[in-house]
Design an enzyme around this catalytic site. Sequence first.
Site, PDB file in Angstrom:
ATOM      1  N   ASP A 162     -63.083  -7.538 -86.822  1.00 29.42           N
ATOM      2  CA  ASP A 162     -63.930  -8.806 -87.154  1.00 29.42           C
ATOM      3  C   ASP A 162     -63.250 -10.158 -87.250  1.00 29.42           C
ATOM      4  O   ASP A 162     -63.954 -10.860 -86.123  1.00 29.42           O
ATOM      5  CB  ASP A 162     -64.439  -8.257 -88.182  1.00 29.42           C
ATOM      6  CG  ASP A 162     -65.166  -9.438 -89.270  1.00 29.42           C
ATOM      7  OD1 ASP A 162     -66.235  -9.306 -89.239  1.00 29.42           O
ATOM      8  OD2 ASP A 162     -64.436 -10.773 -89.496  1.00 29.42           O
ATOM      9  N   THR A 208     -69.537  -9.882 -88.457  1.00 28.76           N
ATOM     10  CA  THR A 208     -69.744  -9.206 -87.664  1.00 28.76           C
ATOM     11  C   THR A 208     -68.861  -7.347 -88.084  1.00 28.76           C
ATOM     12  O   THR A 208     -69.899  -6.876 -87.443  1.00 28.76           O
ATOM     13  CB  THR A 208     -68.625  -9.299 -87.027  1.00 28.76           C
ATOM     14  OG1 THR A 208     -68.283 -10.541 -86.144  1.00 28.76           O
ATOM     15  CG2 THR A 208     -68.277  -8.789 -85.099  1.00 28.76           C
ATOM     16  N   ASP A 209     -68.500  -7.406 -88.537  1.00 29.06           N
ATOM     17  CA  ASP A 209     -68.724  -5.509 -89.349  1.00 29.06           C
ATOM     18  C   ASP A 209     -69.499  -5.507 -89.779  1.00 29.06           C
ATOM     19  O   ASP A 209     -70.312  -4.646 -89.862  1.00 29.06           O
ATOM     20  CB  ASP A 209     -67.496  -6.538 -90.362  1.00 29.06           C
ATOM     21  CG  ASP A 209     -66.239  -5.135 -89.682  1.00 29.06           C
ATOM     22  OD1 ASP A 209     -66.135  -5.164 -88.524  1.00 29.06           O
ATOM     23  OD2 ASP A 209     -64.842  -4.897 -90.348  1.00 29.06           O
ATOM     24  N   ILE A 210     -70.337  -6.449 -90.809  1.00 27.52           N
ATOM     25  CA  ILE A 210     -71.176  -5.904 -91.325  1.00 27.52           C
ATOM     26  C   ILE A 210     -72.419  -6.000 -90.580  1.00 27.52           C
ATOM     27  O   ILE A 210     -72.875  -5.274 -90.685  1.00 27.52           O
ATOM     28  CB  ILE A 210     -71.906  -7.148 -92.396  1.00 27.52           C
ATOM     29  CG1 ILE A 210     -70.843  -7.329 -94.038  1.00 27.52           C
ATOM     30  CG2 ILE A 210     -73.631  -6.666 -93.021  1.00 27.52           C
ATOM     31  CD1 ILE A 210     -70.871  -5.661 -94.408  1.00 27.52           C
TER      32      ILE A 210
END
Length: 393
Positions: free
Chosen positions: A146, A178-180
Amino acid sequence: MSALHGLRVLDLSRVLAGPWASQTLADLGANVLKIERPDGGDDTRGWGPPWLESPEGNDSQESAYFLCTNRGKRSFRIDIQSAEGQSRLRELARGADVLIENFKVGAAARYGLDYKSLSSENPGLVYCSITGFGQTGPLAARPGYDFLVQAMGGLMSVTGEADGQPGAGPQKVGVALTDIMTGLYANVGILAALAERERSGLGQQVDLALLDVTAATLANQASNFLVGGITPTRLGNAHPNIVPYQSFRARDRDFIVAVGNDAQFARLAILLDKADLATDPRFTRNADRVLHREVLIAVLAECFAARDASDWLAALEAAGIPAGPINTVAEALSEPQLAAREMIVDLPHPDNSDLRVVGSPIKLSRTPVSYHRPPPRLGEHDEDLKLDPWGDA
């Protein structure tokens, strides 16, 4: 009955993007099997402190990080590097509707767990792959994180104080956004593939890349460049396309004003006893205010500095002008609005019956989300493997 009751999800992912996707599916009623390494499990189990405390105040082995993204799942320990483990996973995949993985590109094929191999035995399988850079392209083989992708994807270039201001410099977002977002886009892709499967009877591969998602979620900033040829820069808490839409310093603390249209700005001008601002040709329309941002903000900042934030917030609310405090996480999670929306959920855990988690924001009128299982201990459900792993979730 939950919205996704009966959906079987085999989760081979770890850390955040994949587990975030599978947790959302679990909240909606899917039967999620979380596969973990025997020697330590998901990396985030060790990402502490803080740790979940026992009633006696002792630290458990459950990190707060792991607890935020793994509720509703069962944990099975399987050694993916062993022939026995690979055979067991292929057997589980034959009974799955969805598989989520975040191996490096090519790694799943070495274990016989790639989409081509598994779909030959289960043509209806929806196979979701999450990587840093996707399954194709010159960077496909590179690992992606991320933080790295926030930098490469341009997000950090528009986050942080403007050059020349105290503390200026690019900043990552305070959570792994960004991961979420990749986890959420993964859910959209998975559910779309499942809907299409109703017509064709066939699954497909869903290919998610952190870099792609970062580019997609640049939204208006990307469009400012593609349409207007403007390379966005950092503006601190200000907005590139709307003015005034930023934080201001009151006499005692900072707060937010978010003027979204010209009528709201006219009311703000009257509230500040500066009615002439609304008729000044430099400020009448939002487009004018954007062009003359620095002049206007200087005037507003001087006005707001004269009174406490609580006074301004009460006056702004009465005038119908969007505004709010800048809460700490503790203050935000104590907001009565979140309590009314049932966003803080009690989810008793074997190590602490008082565990609370942030709930799902998805509110369905007829098939609401359910919180039927706390985040699992490592290997907590291994015995189910010997019985019926896809049994009643």
